[in-house]
Scaffold this motif. Structure first.
Motif, PDB file in Angstrom:
ATOM      1  N   SER A  80      37.562  46.843  42.079  1.00  0.00           N
ATOM      2  CA  SER A  80      37.862  46.720  40.656  1.00  0.00           C
ATOM      3  C   SER A  80      39.208  47.337  40.285  1.00  0.00           C
ATOM      4  CB  SER A  80      36.751  47.379  39.837  1.00  0.00           C
ATOM      5  OG  SER A  80      37.094  47.395  38.475  1.00  0.00           O
ATOM      6  N   LEU A  81      39.551  48.491  40.806  1.00  0.00           N
ATOM      7  CA  LEU A  81      40.848  49.105  40.492  1.00  0.00           C
ATOM      8  C   LEU A  81      41.742  49.012  41.711  1.00  0.00           C
ATOM      9  CD1 LEU A  81      40.198  52.402  38.480  1.00  0.00           C
ATOM     10  CD2 LEU A  81      41.108  50.242  37.650  1.00  0.00           C
ATOM     11  N   PHE A  82      42.761  48.159  41.626  1.00  0.00           N
ATOM     12  CA  PHE A  82      43.666  48.031  42.767  1.00  0.00           C
ATOM     13  C   PHE A  82      45.055  47.611  42.281  1.00  0.00           C
ATOM     14  CE2 PHE A  82      41.081  44.194  42.277  1.00  0.00           C
ATOM     15  CZ  PHE A  82      42.036  43.197  42.131  1.00  0.00           C
ATOM     16  N   GLU A 121      47.080  30.418  35.273  1.00  0.00           N
ATOM     17  CA  GLU A 121      45.872  29.597  35.461  1.00  0.00           C
ATOM     18  C   GLU A 121      44.590  30.355  35.153  1.00  0.00           C
ATOM     19  OE1 GLU A 121      45.937  27.863  39.350  1.00  0.00           O
ATOM     20  OE2 GLU A 121      47.927  26.988  39.078  1.00  0.00           O
ATOM     21  N   THR A 122      44.692  31.461  34.412  1.00  0.00           N
ATOM     22  CA  THR A 122      43.507  32.202  33.944  1.00  0.00           C
ATOM     23  C   THR A 122      43.770  32.664  32.509  1.00  0.00           C
ATOM     24  OG1 THR A 122      44.167  34.480  34.441  1.00  0.00           O
ATOM     25  CG2 THR A 122      43.305  33.178  36.287  1.00  0.00           C
ATOM     26  N   ASN A 123      42.766  33.307  31.913  1.00  0.00           N
ATOM     27  CA  ASN A 123      42.936  33.906  30.589  1.00  0.00           C
ATOM     28  C   ASN A 123      43.257  35.395  30.689  1.00  0.00           C
ATOM     29  OD1 ASN A 123      42.294  31.531  29.173  1.00  0.00           O
ATOM     30  ND2 ASN A 123      40.104  31.878  29.530  1.00  0.00           N
ATOM     31  N   LEU A 124      43.504  35.878  31.901  1.00  0.00           N
ATOM     32  CA  LEU A 124      43.723  37.314  32.098  1.00  0.00           C
ATOM     33  C   LEU A 124      45.099  37.733  31.570  1.00  0.00           C
ATOM     34  CD1 LEU A 124      42.294  37.598  35.719  1.00  0.00           C
ATOM     35  CD2 LEU A 124      41.252  38.507  33.627  1.00  0.00           C
ATOM     36  N   TYR A 125      45.078  38.781  30.760  1.00  0.00           N
ATOM     37  CA  TYR A 125      46.304  39.263  30.108  1.00  0.00           C
ATOM     38  C   TYR A 125      46.227  40.774  29.963  1.00  0.00           C
ATOM     39  CZ  TYR A 125      49.245  40.553  26.111  1.00  0.00           C
ATOM     40  OH  TYR A 125      50.151  41.179  25.299  1.00  0.00           O
ATOM     41  N   SER A 126      47.358  41.449  30.098  1.00  0.00           N
ATOM     42  CA  SER A 126      47.380  42.882  29.814  1.00  0.00           C
ATOM     43  C   SER A 126      48.770  43.279  29.340  1.00  0.00           C
ATOM     44  CB  SER A 126      46.974  43.710  31.038  1.00  0.00           C
ATOM     45  OG  SER A 126      48.030  43.757  31.961  1.00  0.00           O
ATOM     46  N   GLU A 127      48.861  44.492  28.860  1.00  0.00           N
ATOM     47  CA  GLU A 127      50.155  45.023  28.405  1.00  0.00           C
ATOM     48  C   GLU A 127      50.194  46.511  28.698  1.00  0.00           C
ATOM     49  OE1 GLU A 127      49.051  45.617  23.725  1.00  0.00           O
ATOM     50  OE2 GLU A 127      49.448  43.581  24.414  1.00  0.00           O
ATOM     51  N   GLY A 128      51.396  47.072  28.702  1.00  0.00           N
ATOM     52  CA  GLY A 128      51.539  48.499  28.959  1.00  0.00           C
ATOM     53  C   GLY A 128      52.596  48.770  30.020  1.00  0.00           C
ATOM     54  N   LYS A 182      44.667  47.382  34.688  1.00  0.00           N
ATOM     55  CA  LYS A 182      43.810  46.747  33.678  1.00  0.00           C
ATOM     56  C   LYS A 182      43.477  45.316  34.108  1.00  0.00           C
ATOM     57  CE  LYS A 182      45.213  48.017  29.628  1.00  0.00           C
ATOM     58  NZ  LYS A 182      45.980  48.006  28.371  1.00  0.00           N
ATOM     59  N   LEU A 183      44.490  44.595  34.600  1.00  0.00           N
ATOM     60  CA  LEU A 183      44.245  43.228  35.095  1.00  0.00           C
ATOM     61  C   LEU A 183      43.277  43.248  36.264  1.00  0.00           C
ATOM     62  CD1 LEU A 183      47.757  41.493  35.146  1.00  0.00           C
ATOM     63  CD2 LEU A 183      45.840  40.963  33.644  1.00  0.00           C
ATOM     64  N   SER A 184      43.442  44.227  37.171  1.00  0.00           N
ATOM     65  CA  SER A 184      42.587  44.286  38.360  1.00  0.00           C
ATOM     66  C   SER A 184      41.138  44.562  37.979  1.00  0.00           C
ATOM     67  CB  SER A 184      43.098  45.341  39.341  1.00  0.00           C
ATOM     68  OG  SER A 184      42.811  46.652  38.916  1.00  0.00           O
ATOM     69  N   ALA A 185      40.938  45.363  36.933  1.00  0.00           N
ATOM     70  CA  ALA A 185      39.571  45.691  36.491  1.00  0.00           C
ATOM     71  C   ALA A 185      38.921  44.507  35.786  1.00  0.00           C
ATOM     72  CB  ALA A 185      39.591  46.910  35.587  1.00  0.00           C
ATOM     73  N   PHE A 186      39.607  43.967  34.776  1.00  0.00           N
ATOM     74  CA  PHE A 186      39.015  42.869  34.008  1.00  0.00           C
ATOM     75  C   PHE A 186      38.993  41.565  34.802  1.00  0.00           C
ATOM     76  CE2 PHE A 186      39.614  45.861  30.593  1.00  0.00           C
ATOM     77  CZ  PHE A 186      38.545  45.590  29.745  1.00  0.00           C
ATOM     78  N   GLY A 187      39.874  41.456  35.798  1.00  0.00           N
ATOM     79  CA  GLY A 187      39.908  40.243  36.604  1.00  0.00           C
ATOM     80  C   GLY A 187      39.278  40.400  37.967  1.00  0.00           C
ATOM     81  N   ALA A 188      38.513  41.468  38.167  1.00  0.00           N
ATOM     82  CA  ALA A 188      37.985  41.784  39.503  1.00  0.00           C
ATOM     83  C   ALA A 188      37.288  40.593  40.170  1.00  0.00           C
ATOM     84  CB  ALA A 188      37.025  42.970  39.417  1.00  0.00           C
ATOM     85  N   LEU A 189      36.401  39.914  39.455  1.00  0.00           N
ATOM     86  CA  LEU A 189      35.640  38.821  40.049  1.00  0.00           C
ATOM     87  C   LEU A 189      36.526  37.592  40.260  1.00  0.00           C
ATOM     88  CD1 LEU A 189      32.328  39.168  38.002  1.00  0.00           C
ATOM     89  CD2 LEU A 189      32.918  40.205  40.185  1.00  0.00           C
ATOM     90  N   GLU A 190      37.346  37.282  39.251  1.00  0.00           N
ATOM     91  CA  GLU A 190      38.227  36.115  39.332  1.00  0.00           C
ATOM     92  C   GLU A 190      39.252  36.252  40.462  1.00  0.00           C
ATOM     93  OE1 GLU A 190      39.901  32.556  38.739  1.00  0.00           O
ATOM     94  OE2 GLU A 190      38.154  33.227  37.588  1.00  0.00           O
ATOM     95  N   LEU A 191      39.847  37.435  40.581  1.00  0.00           N
ATOM     96  CA  LEU A 191      40.889  37.640  41.598  1.00  0.00           C
ATOM     97  C   LEU A 191      40.292  37.691  43.002  1.00  0.00           C
ATOM     98  CD1 LEU A 191      43.186  40.193  39.704  1.00  0.00           C
ATOM     99  CD2 LEU A 191      43.277  37.692  39.735  1.00  0.00           C
ATOM    100  N   ALA A 192      39.051  38.179  43.107  1.00  0.00           N
ATOM    101  CA  ALA A 192      38.363  38.160  44.411  1.00  0.00           C
ATOM    102  C   ALA A 192      38.130  36.721  44.866  1.00  0.00           C
ATOM    103  CB  ALA A 192      37.041  38.910  44.312  1.00  0.00           C
ATOM    104  N   LYS A 193      37.749  35.855  43.902  1.00  0.00           N
ATOM    105  CA  LYS A 193      37.530  34.431  44.222  1.00  0.00           C
ATOM    106  C   LYS A 193      38.800  33.796  44.783  1.00  0.00           C
ATOM    107  CE  LYS A 193      34.236  33.378  40.561  1.00  0.00           C
ATOM    108  NZ  LYS A 193      34.158  32.770  39.228  1.00  0.00           N
ATOM    109  N   ARG A 194      39.942  34.265  44.300  1.00  0.00           N
ATOM    110  CA  ARG A 194      41.230  33.710  44.741  1.00  0.00           C
ATOM    111  C   ARG A 194      41.758  34.407  45.995  1.00  0.00           C
ATOM    112  NH1 ARG A 194      43.984  31.014  40.215  1.00  0.00           N
ATOM    113  NH2 ARG A 194      42.425  30.748  38.570  1.00  0.00           N
ATOM    114  N   ASP A 195      40.922  35.271  46.571  1.00  0.00           N
ATOM    115  CA  ASP A 195      41.299  36.009  47.778  1.00  0.00           C
ATOM    116  C   ASP A 195      42.594  36.797  47.564  1.00  0.00           C
ATOM    117  OD1 ASP A 195      40.887  36.910  50.374  1.00  0.00           O
ATOM    118  OD2 ASP A 195      42.086  35.282  51.250  1.00  0.00           O
TER     119      ASP A 195
END
Length: 403
Positions: free
Chosen positions: A188-190, A216-223, A239-252
């Motif tokens: 989740s945090l990477f 190609e996703t709805n994932l967005y962050s700022e900071g 923040k992206l890695s946490a909220f996108g954990a499942l989606e980014l894992a799918k994309r290897d």
């Protein structure tokens, strides 16, 4: 029936917090912590770079839950029972004063995680909590009256058990054996691994306020964004890695991100560049850092726009202006892999939240089985939020166990 014997599986933050609160609230209970390692609280020790990021200065439950990609809905009620202010008070009553840093993270005033570790060990001793190290739990079963816990050092019987082992696949297997559903864990945090000329040779550079989209996703962050030896890090990436954990894992962990380094539109940026073309005609673009960007990053983006170090503002053509505006507001980078964020390994995954009563943190399937911390499918962004989940769950579970 009064529970006479309570076993806590896991000698980490949630385990010690629960054990101390149970023993304090009901001295008649025998509370035992089973820890597989030769010492406990290892994650506390490394948290926050060895300072222990105890919690985060967010005092409104509805705002606090927004930092949990998994667990947001479930934690709203519990945070009304025990949250940041209660955590601060709990530690202060035991002689540990916390301080708030500019970004909202909270640490002990001593600036060392040992203060928190010593607090837990002292409280455990004071309330006669038995802490057994080198006890690897091999099986958990239940008969009508007791839980039977088989460890590497022998068997234990308990009226009540609290699982506070964090992201431990072996314990998840034992919970599946008892009938619980465990959602497969993914990191989740990477941080993002990126090889790109635009960030090569400038590790340590920080762009203070960027916007990032995962294409190609709805994932967005700022900071803030930190450029590292291997790619990119800091809150905007984590923040992206946490909220996108499942989606980014799918994309290897192979995907593209688009970064707006200055948080201005392409058009607005282009107009500003045209003004500087008029106002700074004789100066070289390379040496005229704009938009408050770090100098080394500006240099890289200028060169990536087909602009040489000698080119003056007056000599910029339309194509170069547009290229530079695009690099500043729409820069695309290819991510190829991930790296663990320091030693603070966090996963998305764990016990299915539908199988837990969040008024008590007790299993809905098995009476007198409780959970606290990351053994559940709850995780947060970096900044003290994962610890706050641990304190809240452990405290509420302790309240109910000690009744």
């Amino acid at each position: 029936m009064i529970k006479k014997n309570v076993i806590i599986v896991g000698g980490g933050a949630a385990g010690f917090f629960a054990a101390v609160n149970i023993a304090e609230q009901n001295p008649d209970l025998k509370v035992t912590i089973l820890e597989r390692a030769k010492e406990g609280l290892a994650k506390v020790k490394v948290s926050g770079g060895g300072r222990c990021n105890v919690t985060h200065a967010e005092f409104i439950p509805s705002e606090l839950v927004q930092n949990y990609p998994r667990g947001e809905k479930e934690l709203l009620g519990p945070f009304h029972q025990f949250m940041t202010g209660d955590t601060i008070e709990w530690f202060e009553k035991r002689g540990v004063e916390l301080k708030i840093e500019e970004d909202g993270r909270m640490f002990p005033v001593s600036n060392t995680s040992q203060t928190i570790i010593d607090c837990f060990l002292d409280e455990a001793k004071k309330h006669k909590v038995e802490v057994l190290y080198n006890h690897i739990v091999k099986s958990i079963d239940k008969d009508k009256a007791h839980f039977i816990i088989e460890t590497s050092q022998g068997e234990f019987l308990s009226d009540c058990i609290l699982i506070a082992t964090g992201s431990n696949p072996k314990i998840w297997k034992l919970l599946e054996h008892l009938g619980h559903t465990v959602l497969n864990p993914v990191p989740s945090l990477f941080t993002f691994n990126i090889t790109d000329e635009r960030i090569q040779d400038i590790p340590g550079v920080v762009a203070q306020n960027v916007e990032i989209n995962v294409l190609e996703t709805n994932l967005y962050s700022e900071g803030p964004l930190l450029i590292t030896h291997w790619g990119m890090s800091a809150p905007s990436i984590l923040k992206l890695s946490a909220f996108g954990a499942l989606e980014l894992a799918k994309r290897d962990y192979k995907f593209k991100i688009q970064i707006n380094f200055i948080r201005e539109s392409f058009e607005s940026c282009l107009n500003a560049l045209k003004v500087w073309k008029q106002e700074l005609p004789k100066k070289t673009i390379y040496k005229s850092t704009q938009f408050g960007l770090p100098k080394r990053l500006w240099h890289k983006l200028v060169l990536a726009s087909n602009i040489s170090q000698e080119t003056r503002w007056a000599d910029l053509n339309k194509s170069q202006l547009e290229h530079l505006a695009a690099q500043l507001t729409q820069a695309v980078f290819s991510v190829n892999g991930k790296s663990t964020f320091k030693e603070e390994f966090v996963t998305a995954g764990g016990v299915n939240l539908k199988e837990v009563n969040f008024k008590t943190f007790e299993s809905r399937l098995i009476k007198n089985l409780y959970f606290a911390g990351e053994v559940l499918n709850i995780d947060a962004v970096t900044g003290g939020f994962n610890f706050q989940n641990a304190w809240t769950g452990a405290y509420i579970a302790a309240q109910n166990i000690s009744k």
